[in-house]
Design an enzyme around this catalytic site. Sequence first.
Site, PDB file in Angstrom:
ATOM      1  N   ASN A  19       0.832  -1.205   0.000  1.00 51.75           N
ATOM      2  CA  ASN A  19       0.000   0.000   0.000  1.00 51.75           C
ATOM      3  C   ASN A  19       0.861   1.247   0.000  1.00 51.75           C
ATOM      4  OD1 ASN A  19      -0.490   1.930   2.504  1.00 51.75           O
ATOM      5  ND2 ASN A  19       0.173  -0.047   3.350  1.00 51.75           N
ATOM      6  N   PHE A  23      -1.889   8.190   4.134  1.00 50.71           N
ATOM      7  CA  PHE A  23      -2.716   8.791   5.202  1.00 50.71           C
ATOM      8  C   PHE A  23      -3.976   9.476   4.644  1.00 50.71           C
ATOM      9  CE2 PHE A  23       1.330   9.505   7.976  1.00 50.71           C
ATOM     10  CZ  PHE A  23       1.368   8.153   8.242  1.00 50.71           C
ATOM     11  N   SER A  82       5.692   4.987   8.629  1.00 53.66           N
ATOM     12  CA  SER A  82       5.077   4.769   7.320  1.00 53.66           C
ATOM     13  C   SER A  82       6.084   5.133   6.237  1.00 53.66           C
ATOM     14  CB  SER A  82       3.825   5.638   7.156  1.00 53.66           C
ATOM     15  OG  SER A  82       3.444   5.607   5.792  1.00 53.66           O
ATOM     16  N   ASN A  84       5.293   5.878   3.296  1.00 53.28           N
ATOM     17  CA  ASN A  84       4.575   6.612   2.245  1.00 53.28           C
ATOM     18  C   ASN A  84       4.487   8.113   2.476  1.00 53.28           C
ATOM     19  OD1 ASN A  84       3.974   4.161   0.853  1.00 53.28           O
ATOM     20  ND2 ASN A  84       2.443   3.736   2.440  1.00 53.28           N
ATOM     21  N   THR A  85       5.097   8.589   3.546  1.00 50.03           N
ATOM     22  CA  THR A  85       5.137  10.028   3.817  1.00 50.03           C
ATOM     23  C   THR A  85       6.606  10.439   3.824  1.00 50.03           C
ATOM     24  OG1 THR A  85       3.114   9.917   5.116  1.00 50.03           O
ATOM     25  CG2 THR A  85       4.528  11.813   5.510  1.00 50.03           C
ATOM     26  N   LYS A 117       5.348   3.568  16.965  1.00 49.46           N
ATOM     27  CA  LYS A 117       5.351   2.477  15.964  1.00 49.46           C
ATOM     28  C   LYS A 117       6.558   2.630  15.054  1.00 49.46           C
ATOM     29  CE  LYS A 117       2.466   0.035  12.721  1.00 49.46           C
ATOM     30  NZ  LYS A 117       1.105  -0.107  12.214  1.00 49.46           N
ATOM     31  N   ASN A 146       5.837  -1.630  11.363  1.00 55.38           N
ATOM     32  CA  ASN A 146       5.078  -1.141  10.216  1.00 55.38           C
ATOM     33  C   ASN A 146       5.463  -1.955   8.972  1.00 55.38           C
ATOM     34  OD1 ASN A 146       3.494   0.638   8.563  1.00 55.38           O
ATOM     35  ND2 ASN A 146       3.883   2.247  10.053  1.00 55.38           N
TER      36      ASN A 146
HETATM   37  C1  LIG Z   1      -3.883  -0.562   3.596  1.00 54.40           C
HETATM   38  C2  LIG Z   1      -2.981  -0.386   4.773  1.00 54.40           C
HETATM   39  C3  LIG Z   1      -2.970   0.835   5.433  1.00 54.40           C
HETATM   40  C4  LIG Z   1      -2.144   1.026   6.556  1.00 54.40           C
HETATM   41  N1  LIG Z   1      -2.155   2.235   7.203  1.00 54.40           N
HETATM   42  C5  LIG Z   1      -1.372   2.403   8.294  1.00 54.40           C
HETATM   43  C6  LIG Z   1      -1.389   3.643   9.019  1.00 54.40           C
HETATM   44  O1  LIG Z   1      -2.101   4.585   8.672  1.00 54.40           O
HETATM   45  N2  LIG Z   1      -0.595   3.746  10.110  1.00 54.40           N
HETATM   46  C7  LIG Z   1       0.205   2.719  10.544  1.00 54.40           C
HETATM   47  O2  LIG Z   1       0.907   2.855  11.545  1.00 54.40           O
HETATM   48  N3  LIG Z   1       0.244   1.544   9.879  1.00 54.40           N
HETATM   49  C8  LIG Z   1      -0.519   1.367   8.777  1.00 54.40           C
HETATM   50  N4  LIG Z   1      -0.488   0.166   8.111  1.00 54.40           N
HETATM   51  C9  LIG Z   1       0.432  -0.907   8.587  1.00 54.40           C
HETATM   52  C10 LIG Z   1      -0.294  -1.933   9.460  1.00 54.40           C
HETATM   53  O3  LIG Z   1      -0.882  -1.324  10.575  1.00 54.40           O
HETATM   54  C11 LIG Z   1       0.675  -3.051   9.900  1.00 54.40           C
HETATM   55  O4  LIG Z   1       1.699  -2.482  10.692  1.00 54.40           O
HETATM   56  C12 LIG Z   1       1.309  -3.765   8.728  1.00 54.40           C
HETATM   57  O5  LIG Z   1       0.369  -3.939   7.697  1.00 54.40           O
HETATM   58  C13 LIG Z   1       1.890  -5.122   9.124  1.00 54.40           C
HETATM   59  O6  LIG Z   1       0.884  -5.974   9.618  1.00 54.40           O
HETATM   60  P1  LIG Z   1       0.179  -7.109   8.709  1.00 54.40           P
HETATM   61  O7  LIG Z   1       1.294  -7.918   8.066  1.00 54.40           O
HETATM   62  O8  LIG Z   1      -0.660  -7.894   9.670  1.00 54.40           O
HETATM   63  O9  LIG Z   1      -0.627  -6.381   7.695  1.00 54.40           O
HETATM   64  C14 LIG Z   1      -1.306  -0.046   6.994  1.00 54.40           C
HETATM   65  C15 LIG Z   1      -1.329  -1.282   6.321  1.00 54.40           C
HETATM   66  C16 LIG Z   1      -2.146  -1.460   5.224  1.00 54.40           C
HETATM   67  C17 LIG Z   1      -2.139  -2.795   4.510  1.00 54.40           C
END
Ligand SMILES: Cc1cc2nc3c(=O)[nH]c(=O)nc-3n(C[C@H](O)[C@H](O)[C@H](O)COP(=O)(O)O)c2cc1C
Length: 246
Positions: A19, A23, A82, A84-85, A117, A146
């Site tokens: 992704n 934000f 993140s 992406n920022t 985080k 993350n």
């Molecule tokens: C679509 C999407 C959006 C996410 N947005 C955020 C976010 O806004 N802030 C954040 O700290 N992590 C964000 N994450 C990261 C997740 O919270 C998590 O740390 C990461 O996906 C690893 O866990 P997983 O393997 O169970 O997905 C996002 C992940 C995905 C897939």
Amino acid sequence: MGNARPRLFRLKQDNAVINRMGFNNDGHAAVLQRLVARRARGGIVGVNIGANKDSADRMGDSVKGIEVFEEVASYITINISSPNTPGLRNLQGKADLQRLLERVNAVRKSKTPMLLKIAPDLAPDDLQDVASICAGGAVDGVIIANTTLSREGLHSPLAKEAGGLSGQPLFELSTRCLADFHDLSGGKIPLVGVGGIHDAASAQAKFKAGASLLQLYSALVYQGPGLVREICAGLSNGCCAAQSPR
Ligand SMILES: Cc1cc2nc3c(=O)[nH]c(=O)nc-3n(C[C@H](O)[C@H](O)[C@H](O)COP(=O)(O)O)c2cc1C
């Protein structure tokens, strides 16, 4: 608003997601209003705060997030990981992180837990710095981890999309990062394990690596919300062959 679409990709062969949402949200006022209106339903609601991509003061954005949300959140996550920022991950550097945590702690008015985080891509020296700062009491807990910028071992044709990778390919990296952080911080602060959890065994491995709490996201995309109940049942039945990379 977030980044332009497409910004979310399913890597089905890899049980993964990439992704670069950036934000996307309606802003502090709208989110606060929704939380206040619906918080009466109870449950645990964490608020994840970061910085706007065009911000002139990224630390200031986290300060504002604490001020606005600490009274309505069960806990606050300061997201400096993140991918992406632009520039956000630089706040994980020692001097910036110390300054950021000083600034957010200075405005906290309640006992709402504040967690940091971090990224699974931190170099060992940087991880050591973050662990020392956090073990010194600057935060109530750390969420590890993350999404990653790594693309190791992927098979999907979408593997080259820009953004953060999550799901099963993140499991090993994030669990090793969790275990290392646990050792570096001497077990002094609660850790939340996240990254690639997809069944009871992978959840169990996070606990073995030092987590006190877990989160999961990508596996819900593939297996649906019933997965949480399945994992809890597996854990309480005393699953699982150890999967920890320790
Ligand atoms: C679509 C999407 C959006 C996410 N947005 C955020 C976010 O806004 N802030 C954040 O700290 N992590 C964000 N994450 C990261 C997740 O919270 C998590 O740390 C990461 O996906 C690893 O866990 P997983 O393997 O169970 O997905 C996002 C992940 C995905 C897939």
